[in-house]
Design an enzyme around this catalytic site. Structure first.
Site, PDB file in Angstrom:
ATOM      1  N   ASP A 157       0.812  -1.219   0.000  1.00  0.00           N
ATOM      2  CA  ASP A 157       0.000   0.000   0.000  1.00  0.00           C
ATOM      3  C   ASP A 157       0.851   1.277   0.000  1.00  0.00           C
ATOM      4  O   ASP A 157       1.554   1.568   0.968  1.00  0.00           O
ATOM      5  CB  ASP A 157      -0.953   0.008   1.201  1.00  0.00           C
ATOM      6  CG  ASP A 157      -2.161   0.898   0.995  1.00  0.00           C
ATOM      7  OD1 ASP A 157      -2.324   1.458  -0.101  1.00  0.00           O
ATOM      8  OD2 ASP A 157      -2.952   1.037   1.945  1.00  0.00           O
ATOM      9  N   LYS A 207      -8.110  -1.591   3.455  1.00  0.00           N
ATOM     10  CA  LYS A 207      -7.475  -0.282   3.628  1.00  0.00           C
ATOM     11  C   LYS A 207      -7.387   0.097   5.100  1.00  0.00           C
ATOM     12  O   LYS A 207      -6.385   0.648   5.559  1.00  0.00           O
ATOM     13  CB  LYS A 207      -8.250   0.771   2.841  1.00  0.00           C
ATOM     14  CG  LYS A 207      -7.728   2.187   2.978  1.00  0.00           C
ATOM     15  CD  LYS A 207      -6.368   2.362   2.321  1.00  0.00           C
ATOM     16  CE  LYS A 207      -6.487   2.443   0.822  1.00  0.00           C
ATOM     17  NZ  LYS A 207      -5.192   2.824   0.187  1.00  0.00           N
ATOM     18  N   LYS A 230       2.570   1.903   3.384  1.00  0.00           N
ATOM     19  CA  LYS A 230       1.828   2.037   4.639  1.00  0.00           C
ATOM     20  C   LYS A 230       2.027   0.858   5.576  1.00  0.00           C
ATOM     21  O   LYS A 230       2.132   1.022   6.790  1.00  0.00           O
ATOM     22  CB  LYS A 230       0.323   2.144   4.349  1.00  0.00           C
ATOM     23  CG  LYS A 230      -0.182   3.456   3.820  1.00  0.00           C
ATOM     24  CD  LYS A 230      -1.713   3.445   3.820  1.00  0.00           C
ATOM     25  CE  LYS A 230      -2.298   4.703   3.186  1.00  0.00           C
ATOM     26  NZ  LYS A 230      -2.169   4.695   1.722  1.00  0.00           N
ATOM     27  N   LYS A 265      -8.327  14.362  -2.721  1.00  0.00           N
ATOM     28  CA  LYS A 265      -8.780  13.745  -1.478  1.00  0.00           C
ATOM     29  C   LYS A 265      -8.640  14.708  -0.299  1.00  0.00           C
ATOM     30  O   LYS A 265      -7.657  15.423  -0.180  1.00  0.00           O
ATOM     31  CB  LYS A 265      -7.970  12.477  -1.202  1.00  0.00           C
ATOM     32  CG  LYS A 265      -8.369  11.744   0.067  1.00  0.00           C
ATOM     33  CD  LYS A 265      -7.708  10.383   0.161  1.00  0.00           C
ATOM     34  CE  LYS A 265      -6.224  10.480   0.384  1.00  0.00           C
ATOM     35  NZ  LYS A 265      -5.604   9.161   0.584  1.00  0.00           N
TER      36      LYS A 265
END
Length: 590
Positions: free
Chosen positions: A287, A336, A449, A377
């Site tokens: 990620d 996520k 991540k 975002k």
């Protein structure tokens, strides 16, 4: 053909004695590094090439290669690689005669592939060409889109794997470019695609990167994917629980291509890891770490390091691109949520003064799909912490992230760093032969991540530790010491006096009449000395022999042709340098 260095790696082993007292024992391990100088011709195949990230990174590389510029309401904008740690950040080489640090681009410390030279291809479940995909994404300014469209319209993704159970149902209307047949036959087609791309583009190596939709987590269990043999058999059996991303990973490994997972799902199941180890192929995940999570890994590290105790972290996001649309489905959001939620664990675990053994901050992550905001975002975070004498501190952050413009440089860095790591060989004092990094390329953690690490090794999420890892490993490859920021030369009284004297001498020389200046051999210099091309590429006395040779004549350092034989100060430009501690007299040469 290689850059060689010998490096003394210093660490500390900690144990407890019978009374429970901690015993710290410094140790030194000797390492030899070799880096192949030749930069190969590199291709990158993106899974999800027709998505926002794929069209953005491909268009950006074309724009940089063509040196495009475009007008915005704030003026003319020029193509760049901002946001790339390899292309737009620097590293300190050391301290110059004036006491100030000398910085060079990180990309210059070792030979690395230029982003402009990376060739792109890939797969997507949508048949839309990249020109139309770019327009749909609405990431680039209109004037830039018009310049890029003729180049991108010629590029069309190869058919990809579509398993409706693994991504959101709302993606079905895009799926008009899909492979059919069994999972084994689809994997065979992926391998053929990789071979075709490599041959037609005359590439030395290909790196495959997943930037497609987030999948739900797949089951991990014995008989399915716990071992490489089980996983290969499950693919042959057309098992429903083998995800598309895992099939791409297996196909890449079998073709000898590194596979990097830019989404949060568990593509790299134990069977994939074992297969990568068997074939000695790099894998990395999971990620992309681009906006909110990257900031979080900095802020929580700062708070905990300052003795402040975060007790509640609430993170809210809304976005309107296709990633947000896919994440609106509960199973995909859960993937996520997991990758975002674990980012503070190592920082919390490092401070048992603040936190008990099993204590963690409350941590909540929310993601909502709001089509109107598109790729822009919004991320809002609230950090509540306990401070001195029962007080509380709250930090609230609003972050507008242009999602694909933050993720695309990370794609470049993942490819560039993976490729250079493929050319690094390492041998410790206990080894008889040179080897490579572990198949799980954890040096990439800075960009991810939820970093994947080899079994039994710690997960590090603190951003500056992750960056220091990249920087210091590359410094070791050219025989430079790690960055430690002690700068004792500016803190110890005797060193400060010596430094002041050196600066004064250098200033006097710089201001002296030309007839007073002398060369290193004592002969007078009455006019500026121009070095020949061959001299410019030779090691400089005390700056080459005991420091850094000139390859490009910039600030007295150049790495691409260097060879250091003993670590700390040794690095020449086109030859070997014996690293010796310079004498006081040598150290005064300006």
């Amino acid at each position: 053909d290689t850059i060689r260095s010998h490096y003394s790696y210093q660490a500390c082993d900690v144990s407890r004695d019978a009374s429970g007292k901690l015993i710290a024992k410094p140790k030194t391990v000797e390492y030899d590094f070799e880096v192949k100088r030749k930069v190969p011709r590199v291709g990158c195949m993106l899974v999800g090439w027709g998505g926002n990230n794929g069209s953005t990174i491909t268009g950006a590389v074309i724009a940089n290669k063509l040196n495009l510029s475009w007008r915005t309401k704030k003026g003319v904008q020029h193509s760049n690689y901002y946001g790339s740690v390899t292309q737009a950040s620097t590293t300190s080489l050391g301290t110059g005669p004036d006491g100030n640090e000398v910085f060079i681009p990180l990309k210059d410390i070792l030979p690395m592939v230029s982003p402009n030279d990376i060739v792109f291809d890939g797969w997507d479940i949508s048949s839309q060409n990249l020109g139309d995909a770019m327009r749909r994404a609405e990431v680039f300014e209109p004037q830039l889109q018009e310049q890029l469209y003729p180049h991108l319209a010629e590029l069309k993704p190869r058919p990809s794997i579509y398993c409706a159970d693994f991504i959101a149902a709302n993606q079905a209307d895009r799926a008009d470019n899909v492979l059919t047949g069994t999972k084994a036959s689809m994997m065979k087609q992926l391998r053929n695609d990789i071979q075709d791309f490599k041959q037609t583009q005359n590439l030395d190596k290909v790196i495959v990167l997943w930037t497609a939709n987030t999948e739900r987590f797949c089951d991990v269990k014995a008989g399915l994917n716990k071992t490489a043999a089980e996983l290969l058999q499950s693919i042959e059996n057309d098992d429903d629980e083998v995800s598309p991303s895992t099939i791409f990973a297996v196909a890449s490994i079998l073709e000898g291509c590194a596979f990097l997972n830019g989404s949060p799902q568990n593509s790299l199941v134990p069977g994939v890891i074992e297969l990568a180890e068997l074939h000695k192929v790099f894998i990395g995940g999971d990620d992309f770490k681009s906006g909110q999570t990257k900031f979080k890994s900095v802020l929580v590290d700062f708070l905990v390091g300052a003795g402040i105790k975060p007790t509640s972290i609430v993170s809210y996001n809304h976005l309107g691109n296709n990633d947000g649309k896919n994440l609106s489905a509960p199973k995909q959001f859960r993937s996520k949520e997991i990758s975002k939620s674990n980012v503070v664990d190592d920082m919390v675990g490092s401070n048992r003064v603040l936190y008990d053994e099993n204590e963690k901050p409350d941590h909540c992550v929310v993601i909502k799909y709001v089509p109107y905001v598109g790729d822009s975002k919004r991320a809002m975070d609230e950090y509540t912490s306990e401070i001195f004498m029962g007080g509380h501190n709250t930090v609230v952050v609003h972050n507008t992230c242009e999602d694909s413009l933050l993720a695309s440089p990370i794609i470049l860095d993942l490819v560039i760093l993976t490729e250079v790591c493929q050319r690094i060989s390492i041998k410790s004092e206990q080894d008889t032969e040179f080897g490579s990094f572990h198949a799980i390329l954890s040096i990439l953690s800075y960009l991810l991540k939820a970093p994947l690490t080899p079994t039994g090794t710690p997960v590090v999420n603190a951003l500056f530790k992750q960056r220091s890892c990249i920087e210091n490993i590359f410094r070791a490859c050219v025989g430079l010491p790690p960055q430690n920021h002690m700068t004792l030369e500016h803190r110890v009284a005797s060193e400060v006096r010596r430094h002041a004297s050196t600066v004064a001498d250098c200033s006097a020389l710089a201001n002296a009449e030309p007839s007073v200046l002398t060369r290193h051999d004592g002969t007078p210099v009455t006019k500026p000395v121009k070095r020949s091309a061959s001299e410019a590429n030779a090691p400089m006395t005390n700056g080459g022999t005991n420091g850094h040779g000139l390859t490009n004549g910039i600030n007295g350092h150049g790495f691409t042709n260097g060879h250091a034989t003993n670590g700390v100060n040794g690095h020449a430009a086109n030859g070997d340098a014996d690293s010796l501690e310079p004498s006081a007299k040598q150290a005064r040469v300006c």
